[in-house]
Design an enzyme around this catalytic site. Structure first.
Site, PDB file in Angstrom:
ATOM      1  N   LEU A 101      -2.647   9.851  -3.451  1.00 31.43           N
ATOM      2  CA  LEU A 101      -3.507  10.442  -2.421  1.00 31.43           C
ATOM      3  C   LEU A 101      -2.791  10.592  -1.086  1.00 31.43           C
ATOM      4  O   LEU A 101      -2.877  11.639  -0.434  1.00 31.43           O
ATOM      5  CB  LEU A 101      -4.759   9.587  -2.238  1.00 31.43           C
ATOM      6  CG  LEU A 101      -5.756   9.566  -3.402  1.00 31.43           C
ATOM      7  CD1 LEU A 101      -6.881   8.579  -3.114  1.00 31.43           C
ATOM      8  CD2 LEU A 101      -6.329  10.959  -3.651  1.00 31.43           C
TER       9      LEU A 101
ATOM     10  N   GLN B  41     -10.305   9.959  -8.103  1.00 32.17           N
ATOM     11  CA  GLN B  41      -8.916  10.055  -7.668  1.00 32.17           C
ATOM     12  C   GLN B  41      -8.143  11.029  -8.534  1.00 32.17           C
ATOM     13  O   GLN B  41      -7.292  11.773  -8.038  1.00 32.17           O
ATOM     14  CB  GLN B  41      -8.242   8.683  -7.704  1.00 32.17           C
ATOM     15  CG  GLN B  41      -6.805   8.710  -7.185  1.00 32.17           C
ATOM     16  CD  GLN B  41      -6.252   7.335  -6.878  1.00 32.17           C
ATOM     17  OE1 GLN B  41      -6.999   6.397  -6.662  1.00 32.17           O
ATOM     18  NE2 GLN B  41      -4.945   7.215  -6.865  1.00 32.17           N
TER      19      GLN B  41
ATOM     20  N   LEU C 122      13.289   7.463  -6.569  1.00 28.33           N
ATOM     21  CA  LEU C 122      14.181   7.223  -5.439  1.00 28.33           C
ATOM     22  C   LEU C 122      15.059   6.039  -5.803  1.00 28.33           C
ATOM     23  O   LEU C 122      14.577   4.910  -5.914  1.00 28.33           O
ATOM     24  CB  LEU C 122      13.373   6.922  -4.172  1.00 28.33           C
ATOM     25  CG  LEU C 122      14.192   6.522  -2.941  1.00 28.33           C
ATOM     26  CD1 LEU C 122      15.025   7.683  -2.422  1.00 28.33           C
ATOM     27  CD2 LEU C 122      13.284   5.985  -1.845  1.00 28.33           C
TER      28      LEU C 122
ATOM     29  N   TYR D  42     -21.726  -3.837  -8.196  1.00 26.82           N
ATOM     30  CA  TYR D  42     -20.929  -5.042  -8.004  1.00 26.82           C
ATOM     31  C   TYR D  42     -21.718  -6.187  -8.633  1.00 26.82           C
ATOM     32  O   TYR D  42     -22.867  -6.441  -8.242  1.00 26.82           O
ATOM     33  CB  TYR D  42     -20.668  -5.287  -6.513  1.00 26.82           C
ATOM     34  CG  TYR D  42     -19.794  -4.221  -5.899  1.00 26.82           C
ATOM     35  CD1 TYR D  42     -18.455  -4.108  -6.246  1.00 26.82           C
ATOM     36  CD2 TYR D  42     -20.317  -3.307  -4.984  1.00 26.82           C
ATOM     37  CE1 TYR D  42     -17.657  -3.127  -5.696  1.00 26.82           C
ATOM     38  CE2 TYR D  42     -19.518  -2.323  -4.425  1.00 26.82           C
ATOM     39  CZ  TYR D  42     -18.187  -2.239  -4.793  1.00 26.82           C
ATOM     40  OH  TYR D  42     -17.395  -1.257  -4.248  1.00 26.82           O
TER      41      TYR D  42
END
Length: 519
Positions: free
Chosen positions: A14, A112, A136, A212
């Site tokens: 994101l 997402q 990388l 929850y």
């Protein structure tokens, strides 16, 4: 093989993709590299709150995020023993909180996975190159730029970049190489999450849900149950202690038992599609920049999911950083403008991460909460009330408070530009929709408008005057704290940089711009 790019972004989540989108919106090219083969396929964080949707609206993505949100009758957010009850506390029922008095944007509920898909396509449309399956290997920096070694299936290659953005996750090898430590509450717990397919329509109806769970029969005594993009798929999570057990210890019978306890349906038929473990904690980097390297997203701050601000903060990191990188690369600003990334985003990251931690205690671990651990309950304050005290011209008497009530805007430099409805010949618009590309000078004075055009030309800065009066009208002066003959300088990220309550000179405006832009 060597190549050169203005900005190298490591990580296509994101925060990395958002940085690429907003760089592209301003006209700066970037290279994004991601070690995985694609963007996320897991629902993970979901939901875009109104302040994030303002930024996505500026990027032309509001409609796509809205379309990617599941079609349902509403959204339930509850603390409960199970999805079937009993319910201990209802936090949201059937709708997102109304924010029309503060913003023209509406919340969205894209997962997402969908958010990254949309951001990837838009980043490429705006000129970013995104390479998957690329890591990388190493990097070094000096006063001239960053030299990075990238590896993919074809071997190693060298990339020279002016700046490096670390969007490489909560473990962030870049942050670790720079020797940047973290601070915060540390590890809160660990959980196992299963992506399951099951018919829960008789329990949740056609709503999107987030439960929850507090139940001593659940592993760890806590859990979560959340909707995904499919009506028959859910994420179910429970706590566990990695020092004593792991995924293999959750046998088929134990998994089924835990999922049925979370749903409250003893005979539920379940298909388990995926399983993974995660650490839940709260950590913030000790600094968000080092030389020519800037941290965003989980590399800068990790937080429990309770409160729904983690993914939103990741997107906004890219939004607030991109215009500064672009301004420096164009020569409109001096390098000192980028120092404000740490000065502005770290206090906000700390505030939001701490609030998510407190939400986690209240929603899942109330026995661990102590006096003073109450979270900020007003979502508007966290979305629209935080201030930036870096690249602004502070006024006398301004103590630099981090928060102010957005329902009673002051118009002080460092505060978000208030949403005011303006009437134009083509219809109503919000002041928010005037911002996003370059600086804007809001004024009711033709003299100030002419001054802005002259100063913009002399400094070579993208600055557009917005004259309010004549055919464009609205009650804007009160929220912005000026008179009709005053002026308000708004940054590309819709934060107020400077204001003149009444008439002023070109020298006043030029000095303000030079201060903000480190000229």
């Amino acid at each position: 093989m060597s190549e050169r790019v203005p900005v190298l972004i490591v990580g296509a989540g994101l925060s990395g993709l958002s940085t690429a989108v907003f760089l592209g919106l301003h006209g700066t090219r970037s290279l994004v590299v991601e070690r995985h083969a694609s963007t996320s396929s897991h629902p993970k964080a979901r939901g875009q709150q109104q302040h994030t949707m303002e930024a996505l609206r500026l990027a032309g993505l509001e409609a796509e995020f809205t379309a990617a949100s599941p079609k349902s009758r509403g959204f339930l957010l509850r603390i409960a023993e199970s999805a079937s009850g009993p319910v201990f506390r209802e936090i949201l029922h059937d709708t997102f909180l109304p924010m029309g008095h503060l913003t023209p944007a509406s919340a969205a509920d894209a997962s997402q996975a969908n958010a990254e898909r949309i951001l990837l396509a838009r980043a490429r449309e705006l000129g970013a190159e995104v390479r998957f399956g690329t890591t990388l290997e190493s990097f070094e920096q000096d006063d001239a730029g960053v030299r990075a070694v990238l590896a993919d299936a074809g071997g190693n290659r060298i990339v020279q970049a002016d700046y490096l953005v670390a969007a490489d996750g909560h473990r962030s090898p870049i942050r670790e190489q720079l020797g940047i430590g973290t601070h915060g509450r540390g590890t809160l717990g660990h959980s196992i999450h299963w992506l399951v397919r099951a018919d829960l329509s008789h329990v949740v109806g056609d709503r999107q849900v987030m439960y929850y769970l507090q139940n001593p029969r659940l592993s760890g005594g806590t859990g979560v149950l959340a909707s995904t993009d499919r009506a028959d798929e859910f994420v179910v999570g429970v706590g566990f202690d990695p020092r004593r057990e792991g995924l293999a210890d959750f046998t088929e019978q134990r998994r089924l038992e835990q999922i049925r306890l979370a749903t409250g349906v003893p005979d539920l038929q379940v298909e388990i599609l995926q399983a993974n473990t995660t650490e839940i904690g709260m950590r913030v980097a000790d600094r968000f920049s080092d030389g020519r390297v800037y941290l965003v997203g989980d590399a800068a701050h990790t937080m429990p999911p309770q409160g729904g601000m983690g993914g939103n903060t990741a997107v906004m990191d890219g939004f607030y950083l991109a215009w500064k990188l672009d301004a420096v690369l164009r020569g409109e600003a001096g390098p000192g403008l980028l120092d404000s990334h740490d000065a502005e985003r770290r206090p906000v990251g700390e505030l939001i991460a701490e609030n998510q931690y407190r939400n986690a205690l209240v929603r899942n671990l109330p026995d661990r909460a102590v006096e003073g651990d109450a979270p900020i309950e007003d979502p508007a304050l966290l979305m629209f009330g935080y201030r930036h005290n870096g690249a602004v011209v502070r006024e006398p008497g301004d103590a630099g408070e981090l928060l102010e009530d957005p329902t009673r805007p002051t118009g002080r430099p460092g505060s978000r530009a208030p949403h005011v409805v303006l009437t134009t010949p083509t219809g109503e618009v919000s002041t928010i929709d005037l911002f996003g590309r370059g600086f804007v000078l809001l004024t009711g004075s033709a003299q100030w408008a002419r001054t802005a055009e002259r100063v913009a030309t002399e400094l070579g800065v993208r600055l557009r005057p917005q004259l309010i009066g004549g055919e464009t009208t609205g009650d804007w002066t009160g929220p912005y704290g000026v008179r009709e003959d005053g002026a308000v300088l708004v940054r590309p990220d819709r934060f107020i940089a400077w204001r003149s309550p009444g008439p002023g000179t070109a020298a006043d405006l030029e000095k303000a711009l030079r201060t903000v832009l480190d000229r």
